[in-house]
Design a protein around this motif. Sequence first.
Motif, PDB file in Angstrom:
ATOM      1  N   GLN A  58       8.615   6.371 -12.692  1.00 42.04           N
ATOM      2  CA  GLN A  58       7.887   5.316 -11.610  1.00 42.04           C
ATOM      3  C   GLN A  58       8.716   4.474 -11.796  1.00 42.04           C
ATOM      4  O   GLN A  58       9.070   3.940 -12.607  1.00 42.04           O
ATOM      5  CB  GLN A  58       6.285   5.113 -12.385  1.00 42.04           C
ATOM      6  N   LYS A  59       8.849   4.320 -10.819  1.00 42.26           N
ATOM      7  CA  LYS A  59       9.905   2.725 -10.386  1.00 42.26           C
ATOM      8  C   LYS A  59       9.265   2.010  -9.300  1.00 42.26           C
ATOM      9  O   LYS A  59       8.893   1.924  -7.579  1.00 42.26           O
ATOM     10  CB  LYS A  59      10.843   2.893  -9.629  1.00 42.26           C
ATOM     11  N   TYR A  60       8.950   0.836  -9.747  1.00 40.03           N
ATOM     12  CA  TYR A  60       8.624  -0.254  -9.064  1.00 40.03           C
ATOM     13  C   TYR A  60       9.832  -0.770  -8.084  1.00 40.03           C
ATOM     14  O   TYR A  60      10.796  -1.064  -8.588  1.00 40.03           O
ATOM     15  CB  TYR A  60       8.229  -1.264 -10.320  1.00 40.03           C
ATOM     16  N   VAL A  61       9.430  -1.438  -6.610  1.00 39.79           N
ATOM     17  CA  VAL A  61       9.686  -1.645  -5.398  1.00 39.79           C
ATOM     18  C   VAL A  61      10.176  -2.932  -4.893  1.00 39.79           C
ATOM     19  O   VAL A  61      10.321  -3.493  -4.347  1.00 39.79           O
ATOM     20  CB  VAL A  61       9.613  -0.361  -4.894  1.00 39.79           C
ATOM     21  N   SER A  62       8.372  -3.070  -4.962  1.00 42.30           N
ATOM     22  CA  SER A  62       7.669  -4.805  -5.121  1.00 42.30           C
ATOM     23  C   SER A  62       7.634  -5.047  -5.800  1.00 42.30           C
ATOM     24  O   SER A  62       6.395  -4.024  -5.834  1.00 42.30           O
ATOM     25  CB  SER A  62       8.200  -4.992  -3.941  1.00 42.30           C
ATOM     26  N   PRO A  65      11.885  15.882  -3.780  1.00 43.49           N
ATOM     27  CA  PRO A  65      11.443  14.545  -3.822  1.00 43.49           C
ATOM     28  C   PRO A  65      10.184  13.818  -4.378  1.00 43.49           C
ATOM     29  O   PRO A  65       9.202  14.836  -5.272  1.00 43.49           O
ATOM     30  CB  PRO A  65      11.211  15.066  -2.485  1.00 43.49           C
ATOM     31  N   GLY A  66      10.171  13.281  -4.631  1.00 44.31           N
ATOM     32  CA  GLY A  66       8.794  11.454  -5.449  1.00 44.31           C
ATOM     33  C   GLY A  66       8.139  11.596  -3.877  1.00 44.31           C
ATOM     34  O   GLY A  66       7.560  12.658  -3.256  1.00 44.31           O
ATOM     35  N   ASN A  97      -0.231  -7.336  -4.552  1.00 44.97           N
ATOM     36  CA  ASN A  97       0.497  -5.743  -4.241  1.00 44.97           C
ATOM     37  C   ASN A  97       1.550  -5.260  -5.339  1.00 44.97           C
ATOM     38  O   ASN A  97       2.354  -6.039  -5.497  1.00 44.97           O
ATOM     39  CB  ASN A  97       0.860  -5.901  -2.857  1.00 44.97           C
ATOM     40  N   PHE A  98       2.030  -4.238  -5.603  1.00 44.79           N
ATOM     41  CA  PHE A  98       3.090  -3.116  -6.499  1.00 44.79           C
ATOM     42  C   PHE A  98       2.597  -2.271  -5.106  1.00 44.79           C
ATOM     43  O   PHE A  98       2.474  -1.555  -5.163  1.00 44.79           O
ATOM     44  CB  PHE A  98       2.756  -3.605  -6.960  1.00 44.79           C
ATOM     45  N   LYS A  99       4.289  -1.435  -5.699  1.00 47.99           N
ATOM     46  CA  LYS A  99       4.979  -0.043  -4.790  1.00 47.99           C
ATOM     47  C   LYS A  99       5.806  -0.350  -5.695  1.00 47.99           C
ATOM     48  O   LYS A  99       6.304  -0.115  -6.303  1.00 47.99           O
ATOM     49  CB  LYS A  99       5.630  -0.600  -3.114  1.00 47.99           C
ATOM     50  N   MET A 100       5.641   1.368  -5.479  1.00 53.05           N
ATOM     51  CA  MET A 100       6.805   2.701  -6.810  1.00 53.05           C
ATOM     52  C   MET A 100       6.730   3.544  -6.142  1.00 53.05           C
ATOM     53  O   MET A 100       6.114   4.227  -4.747  1.00 53.05           O
ATOM     54  CB  MET A 100       5.808   2.438  -7.909  1.00 53.05           C
ATOM     55  N   THR A 101       7.790   4.034  -6.443  1.00 55.18           N
ATOM     56  CA  THR A 101       7.672   5.807  -6.533  1.00 55.18           C
ATOM     57  C   THR A 101       7.827   6.430  -7.438  1.00 55.18           C
ATOM     58  O   THR A 101       7.499   5.608  -9.077  1.00 55.18           O
ATOM     59  CB  THR A 101       9.954   6.102  -6.566  1.00 55.18           C
ATOM     60  N   ASN A 102       7.463   6.985  -7.074  1.00 56.73           N
ATOM     61  CA  ASN A 102       6.240   8.431  -7.906  1.00 56.73           C
ATOM     62  C   ASN A 102       7.759   9.983  -8.373  1.00 56.73           C
ATOM     63  O   ASN A 102       7.249  10.407  -7.258  1.00 56.73           O
ATOM     64  CB  ASN A 102       5.072   8.313  -8.431  1.00 56.73           C
TER      65      ASN A 102
END
Length: 164
Positions: free
Chosen positions: A80-84, A107-108, A90-95
């Motif tokens: 998981q990479k934290y984007v914002s 893709p994730g 709020n928080f956004k991540m890629t997984n």
Amino acid sequence: MNNLLFDFTVDKAANKVLISKEFAAELTLVWDAFTKQEILDQWWAPKPWESKTKNMNFKVGGKRFYAMVSPEGEESWSLQKYVSITPKTNFKMTNAFADKDENPELPGSDWDFNFSEENGITKVNIIITNESQERFEKMLEMGFRGGFTMTLNYLDTLLETLKK
């Protein structure tokens, strides 16, 4: 049981999962449960599997690399990479699924977590967007709905003990 909101919607046309869940706990505690490794590892896996974080740095550009580990020791890794991050709202991540050496299987998916509190009840809205129909179908085939529902219910129980 309680009357707290729990809604889980699969939008196949948009490759999205929309989850709304209320917790009988203060915002700070729920935020910590989603953002602190020592709490995440207590609930972020469907039993009898366990979540084991190898490393985590909750900051923009940071990541969490963890495995869901079966009772037999089988490991299923994710990165998981934290984007914002907007603290406590709020928080956004890629997984992405990954191998044991942190190489992501692309893709994730993109996860968008929104937190709000009213009268001691914290609501978490999660929007999971998959880039590819193929990955989305794989996620659903792996039992994501049942597994993630189970883990969110463990969080309910864990929050009760953490509040004491």
